[in-house]
Design an enzyme around this catalytic site. Structure first.
Site, PDB file in Angstrom:
ATOM      1  N   ASN A   1       0.878  -1.171   0.000  1.00  0.00           N
ATOM      2  CA  ASN A   1       0.000   0.000   0.000  1.00  0.00           C
ATOM      3  C   ASN A   1       0.916   1.222   0.000  1.00  0.00           C
ATOM      4  O   ASN A   1       1.481   1.590   1.028  1.00  0.00           O
ATOM      5  CB  ASN A   1      -0.877  -0.044   1.261  1.00  0.00           C
ATOM      6  CG  ASN A   1      -1.923   1.053   1.270  1.00  0.00           C
ATOM      7  OD1 ASN A   1      -1.925   1.930   0.407  1.00  0.00           O
ATOM      8  ND2 ASN A   1      -2.800   1.007   2.252  1.00  0.00           N
TER       9      ASN A   1
ATOM     10  N   ARG B   1      -2.479  -2.156  -3.520  1.00  0.00           N
ATOM     11  CA  ARG B   1      -3.737  -1.452  -3.271  1.00  0.00           C
ATOM     12  C   ARG B   1      -3.709  -0.161  -4.078  1.00  0.00           C
ATOM     13  O   ARG B   1      -2.784   0.645  -3.947  1.00  0.00           O
ATOM     14  CB  ARG B   1      -3.851  -1.141  -1.784  1.00  0.00           C
ATOM     15  CG  ARG B   1      -5.118  -0.431  -1.456  1.00  0.00           C
ATOM     16  CD  ARG B   1      -5.290  -0.264   0.027  1.00  0.00           C
ATOM     17  NE  ARG B   1      -6.557   0.393   0.264  1.00  0.00           N
ATOM     18  CZ  ARG B   1      -7.004   0.701   1.452  1.00  0.00           C
ATOM     19  NH1 ARG B   1      -6.316   0.397   2.518  1.00  0.00           N
ATOM     20  NH2 ARG B   1      -8.168   1.299   1.590  1.00  0.00           N
TER      21      ARG B   1
ATOM     22  N   HIS C   1     -13.048   2.010   0.032  1.00  0.00           N
ATOM     23  CA  HIS C   1     -13.025   0.882   0.985  1.00  0.00           C
ATOM     24  C   HIS C   1     -13.683  -0.351   0.368  1.00  0.00           C
ATOM     25  O   HIS C   1     -14.183  -1.215   1.093  1.00  0.00           O
ATOM     26  CB  HIS C   1     -13.788   1.190   2.299  1.00  0.00           C
ATOM     27  CG  HIS C   1     -13.232   2.312   3.103  1.00  0.00           C
ATOM     28  ND1 HIS C   1     -14.044   3.281   3.673  1.00  0.00           N
ATOM     29  CD2 HIS C   1     -11.966   2.623   3.461  1.00  0.00           C
ATOM     30  CE1 HIS C   1     -13.289   4.137   4.335  1.00  0.00           C
ATOM     31  NE2 HIS C   1     -12.032   3.771   4.227  1.00  0.00           N
TER      32      HIS C   1
ATOM     33  N   ARG D   1     -12.353  14.411   8.230  1.00  0.00           N
ATOM     34  CA  ARG D   1     -13.187  14.817   7.095  1.00  0.00           C
ATOM     35  C   ARG D   1     -14.601  15.153   7.572  1.00  0.00           C
ATOM     36  O   ARG D   1     -15.139  14.451   8.432  1.00  0.00           O
ATOM     37  CB  ARG D   1     -13.270  13.711   6.042  1.00  0.00           C
ATOM     38  CG  ARG D   1     -11.952  13.393   5.390  1.00  0.00           C
ATOM     39  CD  ARG D   1     -12.146  12.412   4.233  1.00  0.00           C
ATOM     40  NE  ARG D   1     -10.880  11.787   3.899  1.00  0.00           N
ATOM     41  CZ  ARG D   1     -10.667  10.473   3.906  1.00  0.00           C
ATOM     42  NH1 ARG D   1     -11.647   9.635   4.201  1.00  0.00           N
ATOM     43  NH2 ARG D   1      -9.491  10.003   3.600  1.00  0.00           N
TER      44      ARG D   1
ATOM     45  N   ILE E   1     -12.808   1.557  14.464  1.00  0.00           N
ATOM     46  CA  ILE E   1     -13.900   1.905  15.377  1.00  0.00           C
ATOM     47  C   ILE E   1     -14.951   0.790  15.386  1.00  0.00           C
ATOM     48  O   ILE E   1     -15.405   0.353  16.449  1.00  0.00           O
ATOM     49  CB  ILE E   1     -14.546   3.251  14.961  1.00  0.00           C
ATOM     50  CG1 ILE E   1     -13.513   4.382  15.037  1.00  0.00           C
ATOM     51  CG2 ILE E   1     -15.766   3.558  15.821  1.00  0.00           C
ATOM     52  CD1 ILE E   1     -13.988   5.712  14.467  1.00  0.00           C
TER      53      ILE E   1
ATOM     54  N   GLU F   1     -14.760  -2.334  14.858  1.00  0.00           N
ATOM     55  CA  GLU F   1     -14.367  -3.589  15.526  1.00  0.00           C
ATOM     56  C   GLU F   1     -14.134  -3.413  17.024  1.00  0.00           C
ATOM     57  O   GLU F   1     -14.369  -4.337  17.798  1.00  0.00           O
ATOM     58  CB  GLU F   1     -13.060  -4.124  14.899  1.00  0.00           C
ATOM     59  CG  GLU F   1     -13.237  -4.602  13.484  1.00  0.00           C
ATOM     60  CD  GLU F   1     -11.905  -4.833  12.773  1.00  0.00           C
ATOM     61  OE1 GLU F   1     -10.907  -5.152  13.436  1.00  0.00           O
ATOM     62  OE2 GLU F   1     -11.866  -4.667  11.544  1.00  0.00           O
TER      63      GLU F   1
ATOM     64  N   GLU G   1      -8.344  -6.621   4.399  1.00  0.00           N
ATOM     65  CA  GLU G   1      -8.149  -6.198   3.011  1.00  0.00           C
ATOM     66  C   GLU G   1      -6.922  -6.875   2.394  1.00  0.00           C
ATOM     67  O   GLU G   1      -6.913  -7.191   1.208  1.00  0.00           O
ATOM     68  CB  GLU G   1      -7.998  -4.670   2.967  1.00  0.00           C
ATOM     69  CG  GLU G   1      -9.319  -3.966   3.258  1.00  0.00           C
ATOM     70  CD  GLU G   1      -9.143  -2.542   3.734  1.00  0.00           C
ATOM     71  OE1 GLU G   1      -8.734  -2.361   4.902  1.00  0.00           O
ATOM     72  OE2 GLU G   1      -9.406  -1.615   2.964  1.00  0.00           O
TER      73      GLU G   1
HETATM   74  P1  ADP Z   1      -7.594   3.763   9.134  1.00  0.00           P
HETATM   75  O1  ADP Z   1      -8.938   4.200   8.652  1.00  0.00           O
HETATM   76  O2  ADP Z   1      -6.544   4.838   9.067  1.00  0.00           O
HETATM   77  O3  ADP Z   1      -7.149   2.421   8.618  1.00  0.00           O
HETATM   78  P2  ADP Z   1      -8.433   2.490  11.602  1.00  0.00           P
HETATM   79  O4  ADP Z   1      -9.336   1.568  10.874  1.00  0.00           O
HETATM   80  O5  ADP Z   1      -7.400   1.885  12.491  1.00  0.00           O
HETATM   81  O6  ADP Z   1      -7.735   3.562  10.698  1.00  0.00           O
HETATM   82  O7  ADP Z   1      -9.350   3.431  12.489  1.00  0.00           O
HETATM   83  C1  ADP Z   1      -8.851   4.394  13.352  1.00  0.00           C
HETATM   84  C2  ADP Z   1      -9.927   4.679  14.398  1.00  0.00           C
HETATM   85  O8  ADP Z   1     -10.217   3.433  15.050  1.00  0.00           O
HETATM   86  C3  ADP Z   1      -9.510   5.645  15.484  1.00  0.00           C
HETATM   87  O9  ADP Z   1     -10.539   6.614  15.664  1.00  0.00           O
HETATM   88  C4  ADP Z   1      -9.343   4.798  16.718  1.00  0.00           C
HETATM   89  O10 ADP Z   1      -9.869   5.440  17.851  1.00  0.00           O
HETATM   90  C5  ADP Z   1     -10.112   3.539  16.437  1.00  0.00           C
HETATM   91  N1  ADP Z   1      -9.375   2.374  16.923  1.00  0.00           N
HETATM   92  C6  ADP Z   1      -8.378   1.710  16.276  1.00  0.00           C
HETATM   93  N2  ADP Z   1      -7.914   0.717  17.036  1.00  0.00           N
HETATM   94  C7  ADP Z   1      -8.605   0.729  18.199  1.00  0.00           C
HETATM   95  C8  ADP Z   1      -8.594  -0.042  19.393  1.00  0.00           C
HETATM   96  N3  ADP Z   1      -7.760  -1.067  19.556  1.00  0.00           N
HETATM   97  N4  ADP Z   1      -9.473   0.277  20.374  1.00  0.00           N
HETATM   98  C9  ADP Z   1     -10.336   1.290  20.212  1.00  0.00           C
HETATM   99  N5  ADP Z   1     -10.391   2.072  19.111  1.00  0.00           N
HETATM  100  C10 ADP Z   1      -9.552   1.803  18.116  1.00  0.00           C
END
Ligand code: ADP
Length: 401
Positions: free
Chosen positions: A7, A90, A179, A240, A331, A333, A382
């Site tokens: 990526n 990607r 996505h 955003r 978020i 998960e 992914e």
């Molecule tokens: P991206 O979209 O950059 O791939 P992520 O899917 O990791 O990022 O999403 C980031 C968001 O997910 C952040 O707002 C963060 O608070 C939340 N997040 C990521 N990992 C955790 C975790 N282990 N526990 C709680 N929140 C998480």
């Protein structure tokens, strides 16, 4: 068979090496600050960490460093780069041309280049990643997997904007969605996990991360999604704004003496959770601040929850019902608080969250046994989709949808 997943960003390369027989992650790494002082590569293989600093003048040097790390005798994952059978890339924007993953050819590279106006930040970087691999690993095939491809099944009524048709025809102004690899994976996996007949299913997928999007998936095909011609449209995100009246752009530009580009930059980078709360783009910080009564954080979270709920309602209507609602990404998960707020009061739709089951971070059903609509957490993967597509393409097999 070992497949490398890449990526490439404008100054970074995120990569994973997967063994396709065992589906095991062999190595994971990040090359950052390419062409900037303070370049760094960090790779993890089991409990071995390769951590080095180096100035890398371009992506080609970044790829050379990545291969050096991967083949390191102590901390690497392979003896020689010849063990890497193919690279899956990607790629952000495939425009209307790509409805699935493809083997990279000169023609494919030209098409990725042609889509640069639609993905000005990512497509040039993705292309640099591909060309760097071609230079450093000239005999290894490259496959492009597009973030937009899964959404190409949307009907016209979902992808056209209400602007004069000439702008669609001339400038390709339309909803593309992003996505896609994640929505494709989790919607399919949800059917397998729930024992639903995919050919007769209506799924809403909520990919909630730093960037967030929802999709409506009927019988395995995307029929609508919340992101648009760029990833700015849809629900509130980390930085955003998500949806707003386009007149806001003109209004801020005129009143603050800013260019349209400057306002778009503000909507992409300084808005969302960060802009509304004045605090942070990270949902964990927002939740903490909500617990301490921070007004900005409370309203930022409310806007996000309200937006997600509206899309769920809209997509249930668009599909004449819904069988499952899927939460995924950072978020989706990990954040049980947000899931609970989103699903509150959705019994009228037949969806009832089980507060105890909702405490999970793993693949799990989180609705009550009597909930007609299943609510599930499906961790996205992914990289696995990119790797599977890459193997199918180099072996000349049809890609699983
Ligand atoms: P991206 O979209 O950059 O791939 P992520 O899917 O990791 O990022 O999403 C980031 C968001 O997910 C952040 O707002 C963060 O608070 C939340 N997040 C990521 N990992 C955790 C975790 N282990 N526990 C709680 N929140 C998480």
């Amino acid at each position: 068979m070992k497949i490398l997943i890449l990526n490439a960003g404008s100054s970074s390369l995120k990569y994973q090496l997967l063994d396709m027989e065992s589906k095991q992650l062999l190595a994971k790494g990040l090359v950052e600050r390419i062409a900037i002082e303070g370049g760094r590569i960090k790779q993890t293989v089991g409990d071995q960490v390769f951590d080095a600093t180096a100035f890398m003048k371009d992506h080609t040097e970044g790829i050379q460093w990545m291969l050096k790390a991967l083949t390191d005798p102590q901390k690497g994952a392979v003896k020689s780069m010849d063990e890497i059978v193919a690279v899956g890339h990607r790629v952000l924007h495939g425009g209307e041309r790509f409805t699935g993953s493809v083997l990279v050819t000169e023609d494919v590279k030209d098409a990725i280049r042609e889509n640069i106006p639609l993905g000005p930040l990512h497509n040039p970087a993705n292309l640099m990643g591909i060309e760097a691999c071609e230079r450093v690993m000239p005999t290894t095939p490259n496959v492009a997997v597009f973030d937009t491809a899964f959404h190409q099944t949307m009907p016209k009524k979902a992808y056209l904007y209400g602007v004069p048709m000439e702008y669609y025809k001339k400038l390709h102004v339309r909803r593309y969605g992003f996505h896609g690899t994640s929505h494709r994976y989790v919607s399919k996996r949800a059917c397998e996990f729930l024992g639903l007949d995919r050919a007769n299913s209506r799924i809403i997928t909520c990919h909630l991360g730093n960037g967030s999007s929802l999709a409506a998936v009927v019988n395995g095909k995307c029929v609508d999604t919340s992101m648009g011609i760029t990833p700015l449209e849809g629900v509130l995100m980390g930085t955003r704004s998500g949806n707003l009246d386009p007149a806001v752009v003109q209004y801020i530009a005129n009143n603050e003496n800013l260019s349209v580009d400057a306002v778009l930059d503000l909507l992409n980078k300084k808005s969302g959770l960060l802009g509304v709360s004045g605090l942070s783009s990270d949902m964990r910080d927002i939740d903490d601040a909500c617990d301490h009564g921070h007004e900005g954080a409370i309203i930022a979270r409310e806007i996000l929850v309200h937006g997600i709920r509206k899309y769920i309602g809209a997509y249930a209507a668009a599909m004449n019902g819904v069988d499952a609602i899927v939460f995924t990404a950072g978020i989706g998960e990990n954040n049980h608080t947000l899931r609970a707020l989103v699903m509150e009061g959705f019994e009228f739709l037949g969806a009832k969250l089980d507060p105890e089951k909702n405490m999970t971070r793993n693949e799990a059903v989180i609705s009550t046994d009597d909930s007609k609509v299943k609510i599930v957490v499906i961790p996205t993967n992914e990289e696995l989709v990119i790797a599977n597509d890459t193997v199918a393409i180099i072996e000349g097999r049809p890609i699983e949808d």
